[in-house]
Design a protein around this motif. Structure first.
Motif: not given
Lengths: 117, 194
Positions: B50-54, B124-127
């Motif tokens: 769930t670490a999308e941005l990374v 962990g979205t960008a927001e």
């Protein structure tokens, strides 16, 4: 989600990176092995973000982003050094780099006394 | 085992396998391409965790920039196309240290976590990550920007041989060169002939 799976993956990747840094003679391959180690650290940080209840949320992922930026800076300077080494010695073998500073080559320029400076 | 575990196991196996090929292959270019596979599998791992941005930053910076830079370096140093034999030094100590650190860390982590399970947190979205970066981690963020600037300047200075070169000839004829040559040549002559 079993956190032991990504942790063990990261540990094995780190071991592979250490092996690569110690084994490889080509400087570019050494940098690739360093990237493997940095990625193992990133995987540990992201996994710890899911297992550790921190005061600040998502600290591990923020740190993973910081490590990625550090890796980008490292690879830029590292490649500049490698290319300079190649320009000086026509090879990027790490074993051939002289560790002691060579004596400065004094070029014997004969300058007569009456010469115009 | 849930679906996330199966995905993590498969992606981890791909990452470790391609990482082993990065440090074991005899082709320089193939090492860079296996590194792409390894970093892509790690990006998939981040997505499962769930670490999308990374994950997307990993794809952008590592696969997009770092590997391309490494391949540039491989090409610029005139790497041979075929397999090359002089890439490795004989490496029992390397294998010993690498296997020791890797397996030691693995044993430590297995002992710490066993077969426990945790629930995945909110993604962990960008927001959310941006909120954290610009609220709690502003100072490290700014320091990192200064570090990137310093690394950029350092790389430019390193790769341009004409920077810093003109200072040496102007300083040498006045003070540095002549006394050293006067002092060194008679001493060498007297010392050499008894």
């Amino acid at each position: 989600m079993r956190p032991v799976i990504p942790y063990v993956t990261a540990a094995l990747l780190f071991g592979l990176g250490v092996y690569g840094v110690l084994r490889r003679r080509n400087a570019v391959l050494v940098l690739m092995a360093v990237e493997l180690m940095l990625n193992a650290v990133n995987l540990v940080l992201v996994t710890a973000d899911t297992t550790v209840q921190a005061v600040l949320p998502h600290s591990g992922q923020v740190f993973a982003l910081f490590v990625i930026v550090l890796a980008a800076a490292e690879i830029g300077v590292g490649l500049a050094i490698v290319l300079q080494l190649y320009r000086l010695r026509a090879g990027v073998t790490v074993d051939d780099v002289p560790l002691a500073e060579p004596a400065p080559a004094v070029t014997p320029v004969e300058r007569p006394e009456g010469a115009i400076r | 085992m849930t679906g996330a575990d199966v995905l993590l196991l498969a992606l981890g196996a791909v990452a470790v396998g391609s990482g082993a090929l990065v440090v074991a292959t005899r082709h320089l270019v193939r090492a860079g391409l296996w590194l792409v596979v390894c970093l892509g599998a790690l990006a998939g791992n981040y997505l499962v965790l769930t670490a999308e941005l990374v994950a997307w930053v990993q794809v952008l910076i590592y696969v997009g920039a770092v590997v391309v830079l490494l391949l540039f370096a491989v090409m610029l140093t005139r790497a041979p196309i075929g397999p090359s034999d002089d890439l490795d030094r004989p490496g029992w100590p390397a294998a010993l240290v690498g296997a020791g650190s890797g397996l030691g860390l693995a044993v430590l982590l297995i002992d710490a976590f066993r077969w426990s399970r945790v629930d995945l947190p909110a993604a962990g979205t960008a927001e959310r990550l941006g909120e954290q970066v610009f609220r709690s981690w502003v100072l490290p963020f700014e320091v990192l920007s200064v570090l990137l600037l310093a690394a950029l300047v350092g790389a430019i200075v390193l790769s341009r041989p004409d920077i810093g070169r003109p200072a040496a000839p102007t300083a040498a004829p006045d003070g540095g060169e002549r006394p050293a040559r006067v002092a060194s040549t008679p001493a060498a002559d007297e010392g050499g002939r008894p």
